[in-house]
Scaffold this active site. Structure first.
Site, PDB file in Angstrom:
ATOM      1  N   GLY A 430       0.795  -1.234   0.000  1.00 29.68           N
ATOM      2  CA  GLY A 430       0.000   0.000   0.000  1.00 29.68           C
ATOM      3  C   GLY A 430       0.818   1.270   0.000  1.00 29.68           C
ATOM      4  O   GLY A 430       0.711   2.077  -0.911  1.00 29.68           O
ATOM      5  N   GLU A 482      -0.517   5.968  -0.898  1.00 30.31           N
ATOM      6  CA  GLU A 482      -0.874   6.483   0.442  1.00 30.31           C
ATOM      7  C   GLU A 482      -0.125   7.754   0.839  1.00 30.31           C
ATOM      8  O   GLU A 482       0.076   8.024   2.022  1.00 30.31           O
ATOM      9  CB  GLU A 482      -0.692   5.394   1.525  1.00 30.31           C
ATOM     10  CG  GLU A 482      -1.510   4.127   1.264  1.00 30.31           C
ATOM     11  CD  GLU A 482      -1.403   3.071   2.359  1.00 30.31           C
ATOM     12  OE1 GLU A 482      -1.057   3.399   3.508  1.00 30.31           O
ATOM     13  OE2 GLU A 482      -1.682   1.892   2.051  1.00 30.31           O
ATOM     14  N   ASP A 597      -6.795  -3.611   5.460  1.00 26.85           N
ATOM     15  CA  ASP A 597      -5.692  -4.032   6.331  1.00 26.85           C
ATOM     16  C   ASP A 597      -6.187  -4.353   7.727  1.00 26.85           C
ATOM     17  O   ASP A 597      -6.914  -3.565   8.323  1.00 26.85           O
ATOM     18  CB  ASP A 597      -4.666  -2.899   6.459  1.00 26.85           C
ATOM     19  CG  ASP A 597      -3.912  -2.647   5.159  1.00 26.85           C
ATOM     20  OD1 ASP A 597      -3.669  -3.616   4.419  1.00 26.85           O
ATOM     21  OD2 ASP A 597      -3.561  -1.475   4.903  1.00 26.85           O
ATOM     22  N   GLU A 603      -3.399  -8.894  17.725  1.00 26.95           N
ATOM     23  CA  GLU A 603      -3.008  -8.312  19.006  1.00 26.95           C
ATOM     24  C   GLU A 603      -4.214  -7.941  19.858  1.00 26.95           C
ATOM     25  O   GLU A 603      -4.053  -7.622  21.038  1.00 26.95           O
ATOM     26  CB  GLU A 603      -2.055  -7.126  18.812  1.00 26.95           C
ATOM     27  CG  GLU A 603      -2.640  -5.959  18.079  1.00 26.95           C
ATOM     28  CD  GLU A 603      -1.595  -4.862  17.842  1.00 26.95           C
ATOM     29  OE1 GLU A 603      -0.555  -5.161  17.240  1.00 26.95           O
ATOM     30  OE2 GLU A 603      -1.845  -3.727  18.253  1.00 26.95           O
ATOM     31  N   HIS A 639      -4.443  -7.643   4.807  1.00 27.15           N
ATOM     32  CA  HIS A 639      -3.006  -7.713   5.101  1.00 27.15           C
ATOM     33  C   HIS A 639      -2.811  -7.778   6.612  1.00 27.15           C
ATOM     34  O   HIS A 639      -3.488  -7.086   7.365  1.00 27.15           O
ATOM     35  CB  HIS A 639      -2.286  -6.492   4.535  1.00 27.15           C
ATOM     36  CG  HIS A 639      -0.909  -6.302   5.102  1.00 27.15           C
ATOM     37  ND1 HIS A 639       0.131  -7.141   4.787  1.00 27.15           N
ATOM     38  CD2 HIS A 639      -0.417  -5.413   5.993  1.00 27.15           C
ATOM     39  CE1 HIS A 639       1.210  -6.758   5.461  1.00 27.15           C
ATOM     40  NE2 HIS A 639       0.904  -5.714   6.198  1.00 27.15           N
ATOM     41  N   HIS A 692      11.573  -4.311   7.039  1.00 22.30           N
ATOM     42  CA  HIS A 692      12.053  -3.664   8.255  1.00 22.30           C
ATOM     43  C   HIS A 692      13.563  -3.457   8.223  1.00 22.30           C
ATOM     44  O   HIS A 692      14.109  -2.726   9.019  1.00 22.30           O
ATOM     45  CB  HIS A 692      11.655  -4.481   9.481  1.00 22.30           C
ATOM     46  CG  HIS A 692      10.169  -4.686   9.552  1.00 22.30           C
ATOM     47  ND1 HIS A 692       9.554  -5.767   8.976  1.00 22.30           N
ATOM     48  CD2 HIS A 692       9.192  -3.929  10.094  1.00 22.30           C
ATOM     49  CE1 HIS A 692       8.250  -5.666   9.167  1.00 22.30           C
ATOM     50  NE2 HIS A 692       8.003  -4.565   9.839  1.00 22.30           N
ATOM     51  N   CYS A 724       5.295  -5.830   4.166  1.00 21.97           N
ATOM     52  CA  CYS A 724       4.464  -4.769   4.741  1.00 21.97           C
ATOM     53  C   CYS A 724       4.585  -3.535   3.834  1.00 21.97           C
ATOM     54  O   CYS A 724       5.238  -3.593   2.780  1.00 21.97           O
ATOM     55  CB  CYS A 724       4.935  -4.475   6.171  1.00 21.97           C
ATOM     56  SG  CYS A 724       3.765  -3.487   7.134  1.00 21.97           S
TER      57      CYS A 724
HETATM   58  N1  GLN Z   1      -1.423  -0.396   3.847  1.00 21.85           N
HETATM   59  C1  GLN Z   1      -0.552  -0.094   4.924  1.00 21.85           C
HETATM   60  C2  GLN Z   1       0.792   0.366   4.383  1.00 21.85           C
HETATM   61  O1  GLN Z   1       1.212  -0.107   3.390  1.00 21.85           O
HETATM   62  C3  GLN Z   1      -0.354  -1.286   5.831  1.00 21.85           C
HETATM   63  C4  GLN Z   1       0.516  -0.971   7.026  1.00 21.85           C
HETATM   64  C5  GLN Z   1       0.604  -2.063   8.056  1.00 21.85           C
HETATM   65  O2  GLN Z   1       0.356  -3.200   7.804  1.00 21.85           O
HETATM   66  N2  GLN Z   1       0.966  -1.752   9.256  1.00 21.85           N
HETATM   67  O3  GLN Z   1       1.462   1.196   4.954  1.00 21.85           O
HETATM   68 ZN    ZN Z   2       2.000  -4.663   7.584  1.00 21.07          ZN
END
Ligand code: GLN
Ligand code: ZN
Length: 754
Positions: A430, A482, A597, A603, A639, A692, A724
């Site tokens: 995204g 985004e 998402d 959690e 996601h 990451h 991610c």
């Molecule tokens: N669509 C969001 C992004 O790409 C998803 C972020 C996430 O999973 N924390 O930033």
């Molecule tokens: Zn993510």
């Protein structure tokens, strides 16, 4: 006499002074002395405001420069070997938290079911412990020098070991209890010698499902510690003692604290089980949410406890440390007075605790003003049309089918015909890089230096450029990037009714990192489409498939301060309906692929297993509510990240998303075993790039991961994507990595064809 008590105060400071001091120290712009001076000022300020609020039992050692679990590792001398060579204690402490070039940081994970993250202790077979009591002793003395006799806060040995990670196969950290206890005993003896009459020992594991071994460890630990030094207030929070009630009540310590906000019903059982000589601390003011306490209701609980055990052994406290609350409502400027009248931050919570103690000691009349203000606010809240909107409640009460029109198998046929995607379709999650330019433009827009038209033009240009890059890379399903979003929850909250945003409502997430969660104060509805403009604009620029991008209802709920006057499930359903409307508007605008998402779904799991099913049922239902209105040939993605899924596979399958993308690359695809073993029916995009890390993954790495994924998952089910969103990465690495990712997918297609 009944005492008012606190269990911990936020450390960051009203103006996030700690964050600023830490970050300047880390950058080398200030020295350790400056950092410690700021920290000492914050402690002094927080102690004195607790005293001014009339709190009689004030904690020390609740302060931490980074994290109290990390402090405990240092306290007991559990320094992982890779940091042992660092001699400067500050340098070593921050190296453990944040890593160095030579030594990766210790792991971080969520503190129970809060949004606070702690540094996971690392323990080895034959681990030796050694007491390093400097911090609790120094802070105790520091407070005494200010005229305060404080109650030091220590994380208990069984919780410490239960939260730790064994670094050797076959080692259970609990096996190290015997080695650890002498260190705790010595600490308690030193604290007593220093003059600490009481210590608060936190054992939050007592609200979890405990193994027999953990129960035995608790028995053993407190048999050893109960008489080792200062009197112990055994502190539990975040839930109900349930089957551990007898155990908690029986442990040979001087007092017990229970959370009566999360679990008011446990009071009877605790009172029945508590031996006659023990102190009971009743946590009746919510330490982890922002709502004003209904003092009459809280006083009912206090009175019940008082009737049973009398005034001598009663303490009145927040439910847990105030660490999880923002600091001071009075300093808040973004909220209107009416909204503010319904809230309480840490400082106000201390006043509430104090009022309850005064009422208990001297009669309610002595705290009349506080009780009247509370009653008036609660009554106004109950009747307010800002909070209760009949049309929203009526809509949420309507039955709506949560099933898609057809089964996945028949949806898939229609979607294949519509989208005609290759095998191993490629996409991203995204967001694209939130560069300095993007952040500067947003800041300028917020300050009014850039007008709406100028900001929109900037965002359009960013979006268009991201689309051209994706086209050139040859991705199959594009995203708009985004760029218009600051944060995946805030962006939606700002456009929904029922949400408010504070200017200063910061809470610590980890280390110097603070978050400002939205406040869901009222019934939630969507006054107008939220994302259609950007998705439709992006789609108009390209012939390729454009994926719409939404945050799911459970994640929006989970990352906000949520109202407590109705069940979370009801609030979540309202959000689900708002997202459902957005999904339908996107579909109407021609967006055929829509991702919702839910990174926070897992959690949200309750602390006790027995409560999981009920949560998962409503959480999954809310997702399905948001997703199920579309036609068969509209493809719904979801996601998820930062989680293990093995234990919630049925719930993930029940979400019935056509495609799920999940974080897997760091676990080397291990996570996929759960999907394979479960026979997960729908399509899956296991992340093949760990976003990451700054490293650009090779094509070969990603091919290998895909081959591994292909061992359990049919090729027709697999998508190719990163772990991610890419907002934290830079464009050069994004381009290079995605180029390799697309090449990996093409290689697999070729291999499959040949
Ligand atoms: N669509 C969001 C992004 O790409 C998803 C972020 C996430 O999973 N924390 O930033
Ligand atoms: Zn993510």
């Amino acid at each position: 006499m009944t005492r008012s008590a606190n269990l911990g105060f936020p450390r960051i400071g009203l103006n996030r002074e700690l964050k600023k001091a830490l970050e300047s120290y880390w950058k080398g712009e200030s020295d350790a002395a400056a950092l410690h001076a700021t920290a000492a000022q914050l402690r002094a300020r927080h102690w004195s405001l607790q005293r001014e609020a009339g709190i009689e039992v004030i904690p020390s050692n609740d302060f931490s420069l980074y994290d109290h679990v990390l402090d405990t590792s240092v306290l007991v001398g559990a320094i992982p070997p890779r940091f042992a060579g660092i001699t400067d204690p500050d340098a070593r402490y921050f190296a453990m938290a944040r890593g160095t070039d030579a030594a990766p940081a210790m792991e971080m994970t969520k503190w129970f079911d809060t949004n606070y993250h702690f540094i996971v202790p690392e323990l080895h077979r034959g681990q030796r412990f050694a007491l390093n009591a400097g911090k609790p002793l120094d802070h105790f003395r520091e407070a005494r020098a200010l005229g305060l006799a404080t109650r030091p806060v220590i994380l208990g040995p069984v919780s410490f070991l239960s939260l730790a990670k064994a670094k050797d196969d076959g080692l259970d950290p609990l096996d190290l209890l015997d080695a650890l206890l002498p260190v705790y005993a010595e600490l308690l003896a030193q604290l007593r010698a220093e003059g600490a009459g009481w210590v608060q020992i936190d054992e939050p594991v007592l609200v979890l499902d405990l193994s027999g071994k953990q129960q035995a460890a608790l028995e053993k630990a407190y048999a050893a510690l109960g008489k080792a030094g200062s009197d112990i207030l055994l502190t539990t929070y975040f839930g109900d003692l349930r089957d551990n009630t007898e155990l908690a009540a029986r442990l040979p310590v001087a007092g017990l604290h229970i959370d009566l906000v999360r679990a008011p019903d446990q009071l009877d059982a605790v009172l029945a089980a508590l031996p006659a000589d023990k102190t009971l601390s009743v946590g009746v003011v919510d330490g982890r949410n922002i709502w004003r306490t209904d003092l009459d209701a809280a006083f009912g609980l206090v009175t019940k406890a008082w009737d049973h055990i009398g005034p001598e052994r009663l303490e009145i406290a927040p439910s847990c440390s105030l660490l999880h609350s923002p600091v001071d409502l009075e300093a808040e400027t973004a909220l209107d007075d009416e909204l503010k009248s319904w809230l309480a931050f840490a400082r106000q919570k201390l006043d509430e605790v104090s009022a309850l103690a005064i009422a208990q000691k001297r009669g309610r009349g002595a705290a009349r003003a506080a009780f009247e203000a509370s009653a008036a606010a609660i009554a106004a809240h109950r009747a307010s049309p800002r909070i209760h909107r009949p049309e929203v409640k009526a809509r949420a009460a309507q039955a709506i089918t949560l099933d898609r029109n057809s089964s996945f198998a028949s949806r898939r046929e229609k979607q294949r015909a519509r989208f005609n995607l290759p095998a191993y379709p490629t996409t991203t999650i995204g967001s694209f890089p939130q560069t300095k330019d993007v952040r500067q433009a947003r800041a300028a827009f917020k300050k009014g230096q850039l007008d709406q038209a100028g900001y929109d033009a900037f965002l359009e240009q960013q979006t268009e450029s991201a689309i051209r890059i994706q086209e050139e890379l040859g991705l199959d399903v594009l995203v708009h990037g985004e760029f218009e979003r600051n944060d995946m929850v805030e962006y939606f909250g700002e456009q929904l009714d029922g949400f408010a945003f504070t200017r200063n409502g910061w809470v610590q997430s980890y280390g110097s990192r603070c978050v400002k969660p939205p406040v869901i104060y009222g019934d939630v509805s969507r006054p107008a489409p939220m994302t259609v403009r950007w998705s439709a604009f992006a789609a108009s620029l390209t012939d390729r498939h454009m994926k719409g991008m939404l945050t799911g209802p459970v994640t929006i709920l989970q990352w906000s301060f949520v109202r407590v006057d109705q069940p979370r499930a009801e609030t979540c359903r309202q959000i689900g309906l708002a997202i459902r409307d957005e999904v339908l508007d996107l579909e109407q605008a021609g967006i055929g692929i829509i991702q919702i998402d839910e990174p926070a779904l897992r959690e949200g799991l309750p602390l006790r297993r027995a409560d999981w099913d009920a949560y998962l049922r409503w959480a999954v239902d809310c997702f399905r509510l948001s997703a199920s209105g579309v036609a068969d040939d509209t493809q719904i993605h979801t996601h998820m990240c930062y989680a293990e899924f093995n234990d919630i596979m049925p719930a993930i399958a029940a979400m019935d998303a056509d495609v799920i993308s999940i974080e897997t690359s760091r676990s080397d695809m291990e996570l996929l075993e759960a999907f394979r073993d479960f026979n997960y029916p729908n399509e899956i995009g296991p992340g093949v790039w760990d976003i990451h890390a700054p490293r650009v993954p090779d094509q070969a790495d990603m091919e290998a991961l895909l081959h591994k994924a292909g061992q359990g998952i049919a090729p027709g089910q697999l998508w190719v994507n990163p772990d991610c969103g890419l907002k934290t990465r830079g464009w050069p690495e994004v381009k290079a990595s995605l180029q390799n990712l697309v090449a990996a997918a093409k290689a697999l297609r070729l291999a499959a064809a040949g």
